[in-house]
Design an enzyme around this catalytic site. Structure first.
Site, PDB file in Angstrom:
ATOM      1  N   HIS A  44      -8.042  -6.165   7.230  1.00  0.00           N
ATOM      2  CA  HIS A  44      -7.824  -5.155   8.264  1.00  0.00           C
ATOM      3  C   HIS A  44      -8.077  -5.770   9.633  1.00  0.00           C
ATOM      4  CE1 HIS A  44      -6.808  -0.870   8.836  1.00  0.00           C
ATOM      5  NE2 HIS A  44      -7.276  -1.113  10.042  1.00  0.00           N
ATOM      6  N   HIS A  97       0.864  -1.185   0.000  1.00  0.00           N
ATOM      7  CA  HIS A  97       0.000   0.000   0.000  1.00  0.00           C
ATOM      8  C   HIS A  97       0.906   1.242   0.000  1.00  0.00           C
ATOM      9  CE1 HIS A  97      -3.959   1.968   1.537  1.00  0.00           C
ATOM     10  NE2 HIS A  97      -3.190   2.869   0.976  1.00  0.00           N
ATOM     11  N   GLU A 157      -2.571  -1.711  -3.179  1.00  0.00           N
ATOM     12  CA  GLU A 157      -3.666  -0.953  -2.588  1.00  0.00           C
ATOM     13  C   GLU A 157      -3.321   0.533  -2.612  1.00  0.00           C
ATOM     14  OE1 GLU A 157      -4.970  -4.164   0.892  1.00  0.00           O
ATOM     15  OE2 GLU A 157      -4.010  -2.259   1.427  1.00  0.00           O
TER      16      GLU A 157
END
Length: 238
Positions: free
Chosen positions: A191, A43, A70
């Protein structure tokens, strides 16, 4: 079987804290694959506080499993990076600039036209697209009309509620995944998934194509070792 993609952002954070190349991010990614990871997730953010844009190009050359990038597609630099690298999957996250970590999904109703415009170039480039959503049926249904291939269910609320009431914690996710499947969407999740809550989530949320796990997995690796930890997570998904 649900696939495990390992997010290696925390490895880059550790490297950057001292400069140099220790730990070697590319070698860690290769080792994760060798130890059983079925994908590598990164990310990158504009401030490059963990994953650097140069890392993304280097990882694309090295990663042999699925590469998932991401990020916030409202950042032009992120879009340019993904289109240049062409990973197997891009996951679109509605992060604010400077945000420490992702903390909510897209409002797929309010941002319907925006998401259609953002997703189109990735689809044209042959990149599978996933968008971060909360487990709300209306958001899942609106996601299905954006052109995305998959959704990624944001699982922090599940992780927070799991210790006190697992059945209640997972209920909205079961409904969201079922509806997404009805609409032809693939389902990812991520997450705060961990060794404590992953098996229950996977057993109750069907179908589930992929989980992306970074923080908890890297923390566990400090105690159990990276190879053993990846195998422990894989067992939770069987």
């Amino acid at each position: 079987m649900t696939r495990l993609s390992v997010n290696i952002n925390k490895i880059a954070t550790l490297r950057n804290s001292r400069g140099g190349n220790n730990p070697d991010l590319i070698q860690v990614a290769l080792d994760c694959e060798r130890f059983g990871a079925q994908g590598i997730t990164v990310h990158p953010r504009p401030d490059e506080r963990h994953i650097r844009y140069a890392d993304v190009y280097a990882l694309k050359k090295a990663v042999k499993t699925e590469f998932n990038i991401e990020g916030n597609p409202l950042e032009a630099s992120f879009v340019e990076l993904v289109l240049a690298v062409k990973p197997e999957q891009v996951t679109l996250v509605p992060d604010a600039l400077g945000q420490i970590t992702s903390n909510h999904g897209w409002d797929t109703i309010q941002h319907q036209e925006l998401l259609k415009r953002l997703i189109a170039p990735f689809k044209e480039a042959g990149i599978r697209t996933s968008i971060f959503v909360d487990p709300v049926l209306e958001m899942v249904e609106a996601a299905a009309t954006t052109g995305t291939d998959r959704i990624e269910l944001y699982t922090e609320p599940y992780a927070n509620d799991f210790p006190t009431n697992p059945t209640q914690a997972v209920a909205a996710y079961r409904k969201a995944a079922f509806r997404a499947h009805q609409l032809g969407l693939g389902i990812n999740a991520g997450h705060d998934l961990s060794l404590e809550n992953l098996a229950f989530f996977q057993a109750n949320v069907n179908p589930l194509d992929e989980v992306s796990i970074g923080h908890a997995l890297i923390c566990d690796a400090l105690y159990y070792g990276l190879e053993n930890t990846i195998q422990l997570y894989r067992r939770q998904l069987k």
